[in-house]
Design a protein around this motif. Structure first.
Motif, PDB file in Angstrom:
ATOM      1  N   ALA A  50       0.845  -1.215   0.000  1.00  0.00           N
ATOM      2  CA  ALA A  50       0.000   0.000   0.000  1.00  0.00           C
ATOM      3  C   ALA A  50       0.876   1.259   0.000  1.00  0.00           C
ATOM      4  CB  ALA A  50      -0.906   0.000   1.220  1.00  0.00           C
ATOM      5  N   GLU A  51       1.976   1.191   0.739  1.00  0.00           N
ATOM      6  CA  GLU A  51       2.900   2.338   0.799  1.00  0.00           C
ATOM      7  C   GLU A  51       3.549   2.568  -0.572  1.00  0.00           C
ATOM      8  OE1 GLU A  51       6.871   2.907   3.179  1.00  0.00           O
ATOM      9  OE2 GLU A  51       5.322   2.100   4.493  1.00  0.00           O
ATOM     10  N   ARG A  52       3.946   1.449  -1.182  1.00  0.00           N
ATOM     11  CA  ARG A  52       4.566   1.522  -2.508  1.00  0.00           C
ATOM     12  C   ARG A  52       3.587   2.124  -3.529  1.00  0.00           C
ATOM     13  NH1 ARG A  52       8.433  -3.054  -4.206  1.00  0.00           N
ATOM     14  NH2 ARG A  52       7.761  -3.813  -2.204  1.00  0.00           N
ATOM     15  N   GLU A  53       2.333   1.695  -3.430  1.00  0.00           N
ATOM     16  CA  GLU A  53       1.316   2.169  -4.367  1.00  0.00           C
ATOM     17  C   GLU A  53       1.075   3.664  -4.189  1.00  0.00           C
ATOM     18  OE1 GLU A  53       0.306   0.582  -6.972  1.00  0.00           O
ATOM     19  OE2 GLU A  53      -0.836   2.405  -7.432  1.00  0.00           O
TER      20      GLU A  53
ATOM     21  N   ARG B 182       3.913   5.468  -5.771  1.00  0.00           N
ATOM     22  CA  ARG B 182       3.794   5.390  -7.250  1.00  0.00           C
ATOM     23  C   ARG B 182       2.772   6.404  -7.760  1.00  0.00           C
ATOM     24  NH1 ARG B 182       4.811  -0.590  -7.286  1.00  0.00           N
ATOM     25  NH2 ARG B 182       2.655  -0.880  -6.660  1.00  0.00           N
ATOM     26  N   SER B 183       1.609   6.501  -7.076  1.00  0.00           N
ATOM     27  CA  SER B 183       0.603   7.406  -7.630  1.00  0.00           C
ATOM     28  C   SER B 183       1.026   8.866  -7.487  1.00  0.00           C
ATOM     29  CB  SER B 183      -0.795   7.133  -7.052  1.00  0.00           C
ATOM     30  OG  SER B 183      -0.764   7.290  -5.686  1.00  0.00           O
ATOM     31  N   GLN B 184       1.769   9.196  -6.411  1.00  0.00           N
ATOM     32  CA  GLN B 184       2.256  10.583  -6.278  1.00  0.00           C
ATOM     33  C   GLN B 184       3.282  10.893  -7.382  1.00  0.00           C
ATOM     34  OE1 GLN B 184       3.075  11.830  -1.981  1.00  0.00           O
ATOM     35  NE2 GLN B 184       2.715   9.657  -1.769  1.00  0.00           N
ATOM     36  N   ILE B 185       4.135   9.921  -7.663  1.00  0.00           N
ATOM     37  CA  ILE B 185       5.145  10.131  -8.728  1.00  0.00           C
ATOM     38  C   ILE B 185       4.448  10.337 -10.075  1.00  0.00           C
ATOM     39  CG2 ILE B 185       6.973   8.971 -10.057  1.00  0.00           C
ATOM     40  CD1 ILE B 185       7.840   7.631  -7.385  1.00  0.00           C
TER      41      ILE B 185
ATOM     42  N   PRO C 173      14.170  -3.157  -8.879  1.00  0.00           N
ATOM     43  CA  PRO C 173      12.967  -3.544  -9.624  1.00  0.00           C
ATOM     44  C   PRO C 173      11.841  -2.512  -9.564  1.00  0.00           C
ATOM     45  CG  PRO C 173      13.838  -5.445  -8.464  1.00  0.00           C
ATOM     46  CD  PRO C 173      14.675  -4.267  -8.033  1.00  0.00           C
ATOM     47  N   GLU C 174      11.565  -1.963  -8.369  1.00  0.00           N
ATOM     48  CA  GLU C 174      10.435  -1.015  -8.260  1.00  0.00           C
ATOM     49  C   GLU C 174      10.719   0.276  -9.039  1.00  0.00           C
ATOM     50  OE1 GLU C 174       9.888  -0.338  -4.072  1.00  0.00           O
ATOM     51  OE2 GLU C 174      11.488   1.155  -3.977  1.00  0.00           O
ATOM     52  N   VAL C 175      11.982   0.591  -9.224  1.00  0.00           N
ATOM     53  CA  VAL C 175      12.347   1.778 -10.014  1.00  0.00           C
ATOM     54  C   VAL C 175      12.203   1.459 -11.506  1.00  0.00           C
ATOM     55  CG1 VAL C 175      14.239   3.355 -10.586  1.00  0.00           C
ATOM     56  CG2 VAL C 175      13.844   2.697  -8.200  1.00  0.00           C
ATOM     57  N   GLN C 176      12.717   0.308 -11.917  1.00  0.00           N
ATOM     58  CA  GLN C 176      12.553  -0.098 -13.326  1.00  0.00           C
ATOM     59  C   GLN C 176      11.060  -0.122 -13.689  1.00  0.00           C
ATOM     60  OE1 GLN C 176      14.735  -3.487 -14.832  1.00  0.00           O
ATOM     61  NE2 GLN C 176      16.352  -3.278 -13.306  1.00  0.00           N
ATOM     62  N   ASP C 177      10.246  -0.621 -12.748  1.00  0.00           N
ATOM     63  CA  ASP C 177       8.828  -0.817 -13.071  1.00  0.00           C
ATOM     64  C   ASP C 177       8.045   0.482 -13.217  1.00  0.00           C
ATOM     65  OD1 ASP C 177       9.263  -3.492 -13.182  1.00  0.00           O
ATOM     66  OD2 ASP C 177       8.435  -3.953 -11.204  1.00  0.00           O
ATOM     67  N   ILE C 178       8.549   1.556 -12.624  1.00  0.00           N
ATOM     68  CA  ILE C 178       7.807   2.827 -12.776  1.00  0.00           C
ATOM     69  C   ILE C 178       8.338   3.647 -13.955  1.00  0.00           C
ATOM     70  CG2 ILE C 178       9.120   4.429 -11.292  1.00  0.00           C
ATOM     71  CD1 ILE C 178       6.264   5.226 -10.199  1.00  0.00           C
ATOM     72  N   ALA C 179       9.459   3.209 -14.521  1.00  0.00           N
ATOM     73  CA  ALA C 179      10.080   3.983 -15.607  1.00  0.00           C
ATOM     74  C   ALA C 179       9.310   3.816 -16.917  1.00  0.00           C
ATOM     75  CB  ALA C 179      11.528   3.542 -15.783  1.00  0.00           C
ATOM     76  N   ASP C 180       9.370   4.854 -17.748  1.00  0.00           N
ATOM     77  CA  ASP C 180       8.771   4.771 -19.086  1.00  0.00           C
ATOM     78  C   ASP C 180       9.678   3.990 -20.020  1.00  0.00           C
ATOM     79  OD1 ASP C 180       6.427   6.691 -18.812  1.00  0.00           O
ATOM     80  OD2 ASP C 180       8.088   7.898 -18.059  1.00  0.00           O
ATOM     81  N   PHE C 181      10.972   3.992 -19.702  1.00  0.00           N
ATOM     82  CA  PHE C 181      11.927   3.293 -20.570  1.00  0.00           C
ATOM     83  C   PHE C 181      13.082   2.800 -19.713  1.00  0.00           C
ATOM     84  CE2 PHE C 181      15.630   3.141 -23.368  1.00  0.00           C
ATOM     85  CZ  PHE C 181      15.132   2.330 -24.376  1.00  0.00           C
ATOM     86  N   VAL C 182      13.505   1.537 -19.955  1.00  0.00           N
ATOM     87  CA  VAL C 182      14.637   0.952 -19.225  1.00  0.00           C
ATOM     88  C   VAL C 182      15.641   0.479 -20.274  1.00  0.00           C
ATOM     89  CG1 VAL C 182      15.343  -0.856 -17.581  1.00  0.00           C
ATOM     90  CG2 VAL C 182      13.058   0.141 -17.400  1.00  0.00           C
ATOM     91  N   GLY C 183      16.926   0.764 -20.066  1.00  0.00           N
ATOM     92  CA  GLY C 183      17.884   0.331 -21.086  1.00  0.00           C
ATOM     93  C   GLY C 183      19.320   0.402 -20.638  1.00  0.00           C
ATOM     94  N   ASP C 184      20.226   0.140 -21.596  1.00  0.00           N
ATOM     95  CA  ASP C 184      21.664   0.277 -21.321  1.00  0.00           C
ATOM     96  C   ASP C 184      22.076   1.727 -21.631  1.00  0.00           C
ATOM     97  OD1 ASP C 184      22.019   0.434 -24.111  1.00  0.00           O
ATOM     98  OD2 ASP C 184      22.964  -1.527 -24.296  1.00  0.00           O
TER      99      ASP C 184
ATOM    100  N   ASP D 113      11.212   6.735  -3.164  1.00  0.00           N
ATOM    101  CA  ASP D 113      11.257   7.940  -2.310  1.00  0.00           C
ATOM    102  C   ASP D 113      12.165   9.010  -2.916  1.00  0.00           C
ATOM    103  OD1 ASP D 113      10.157   6.690   0.536  1.00  0.00           O
ATOM    104  OD2 ASP D 113      11.322   5.292  -0.688  1.00  0.00           O
ATOM    105  N   SER D 114      13.332   8.596  -3.412  1.00  0.00           N
ATOM    106  CA  SER D 114      14.256   9.617  -3.946  1.00  0.00           C
ATOM    107  C   SER D 114      13.732  10.202  -5.254  1.00  0.00           C
ATOM    108  CB  SER D 114      15.678   9.057  -4.095  1.00  0.00           C
ATOM    109  OG  SER D 114      15.803   8.240  -5.221  1.00  0.00           O
ATOM    110  N   ILE D 115      13.013   9.387  -6.025  1.00  0.00           N
ATOM    111  CA  ILE D 115      12.412   9.921  -7.269  1.00  0.00           C
ATOM    112  C   ILE D 115      11.381  10.997  -6.893  1.00  0.00           C
ATOM    113  CG2 ILE D 115      10.982   9.384  -9.284  1.00  0.00           C
ATOM    114  CD1 ILE D 115      12.096   6.522  -9.203  1.00  0.00           C
TER     115      ILE D 115
END
Ligand code: 13P
Ligand code: SF4
Length: 318
Positions: free
Chosen positions: A15-18, A21-24, A43-54, A284-286
């Motif tokens: 619930a805290e994570r959610e 996420r919604s505030q971000i 993982p939780e950072v990758q999952d909120i990103a619009d794009f993940v890559g090298d 949190d840092s995002i």
């Protein structure tokens, strides 16, 4: 050797994570921002990103975004490269002190001294460098294109900074008749991987291809089946007929591998493959970065223009 399944996950109630996420996402819409993340992120950072890559994909992608701001989840040189390429956008590093120790191993003065030893040589800098070092270089490269970049320069002598292992990997792989003078920098995370660990992992999983990053030591790369950039590793594992793999790079990559190749198994060759700087960024840092507007990456215009030449030359190579 570990499976790496749990260690990078931040334990917190869903619930805290959610709520985070919604505030971000709300702030992202208000700021007309895009969130991009490197393959090593939590993982939780990758999952909120619009794009993940090298590094190469993230640099290219940053030039294709229709946004007013880029929130960069990675380390400083990556966000700085996006800032070099996008003077019309605000670029934020999603954790203010996430740096790359290898990028800090050479500054502009040290590069000028290194260049003076090899007059006439082309200067190729790894993207893991500061804007100041890029500004002193002829062309930039990443782990995905280093061989092609070195082959693209007309000179038969190349000063390669700062990753000695990547420089040696290029020297071993290229078909060009070239002398490479690598600077003695290295990645503190990949340096922890040794040949004994690879041999032990192989003896436990004899059917699993060993896939490592070119920042690994030459004796480690020599034992591997594939030496690839992080996104090239994901593609290789998806396309390979093998059902399990031994991975020699930062553990964050396992999240993408398991997501994109769900039927396959991935084992880290060593549980020491964690980059503490890549792990600084959290939801949190995002949120804090977006709320406060702190951590904007600013490159002085004269440095940016000179650094951009080196990055543009790299991006012009397919
Ligand atoms: P990639 O460009 O392969 O993602 O590597 C970046 C990096 O910092 C490796 O340590
Ligand atoms: Fe730098 Fe190594 Fe971390 Fe990559 S893994 S960001 S090269 S310290």
């Amino acid at each position: 050797m570990i499976s790496g399944r749990k260690s990078a996950v931040i334990e917190r109630p869903e619930a805290e994570r959610e709520a985070l996420r919604s505030q971000i996402l709300e702030l992202k819409a208000q700021m007309r921002a895009v969130i991009v993340a490197h393959n090593y992120q939590h993982p939780e950072v990758q999952d909120i990103a619009d794009f993940v890559g090298d590094s190469l994909e993230l640099a290219r992608k940053s030039t294709e975004l229709e946004a007013q701001a880029i929130v960069f989840c990675g380390v400083h040189f990556m966000a700085e490269t996006a800032a070099i390429l996008n003077p019309d956008k605000k670029v934020y590093l999603a954790h203010g002190t996430a740096g790359c120790p290898m990028a800090d191993m050479i500054d502009g003065n040290e590069l000028r001294e290194w260049k003076a030893r090899y007059p006439g040589a082309a200067v190729v800098c790894y993207v893991n460098t500061t804007a100041e070092v890029k500004a002193e270089s002829d062309i930039c490269c990443t782990s995905a294109n280093a061989v092609k970049v070195v082959e693209s320069v007309p000179q038969s002598e190349v000063v390669f900074v700062p990753d000695e292992n990547l420089g040696k990997f290029v020297a071993a792989r290229t078909k060009k008749n070239v002398t490479i003078h690598p600077y003695p920098g290295y990645c503190v995370t990949h340096a922890r991987l040794n040949a004994e660990q690879v041999k032990l992992a192989r003896s436990l999983h004899p059917d699993s291809p060993v896939v490592v990053h070119p920042e690994c030591k030459p004796e480690v790369a020599a034992l591997a089946d594939q030496v690839l950039s992080t996104s090239q590793m994901v593609r290789y594992c998806k396309e390979s007929n093998a059902s399990s793999f031994l991975i020699g790079t930062e553990m964050g990559i396992l999240h993408r591998m398991r997501k994109e190749a769900p039927g396959k198994e991935f084992f880290l060759v060593s549980n020491s493959l964690i980059c503490p700087n890549m792990k600084k960024t959290t939801l949190d840092s995002i949120l804090e970065t977006m709320r406060s507007g702190r951590n904007e990456v600013i490159v002085p215009e004269d440095v940016r223009l000179r650094a951009r030449r080196a990055v543009d030359r790299m991006l012009a190579i397919v």
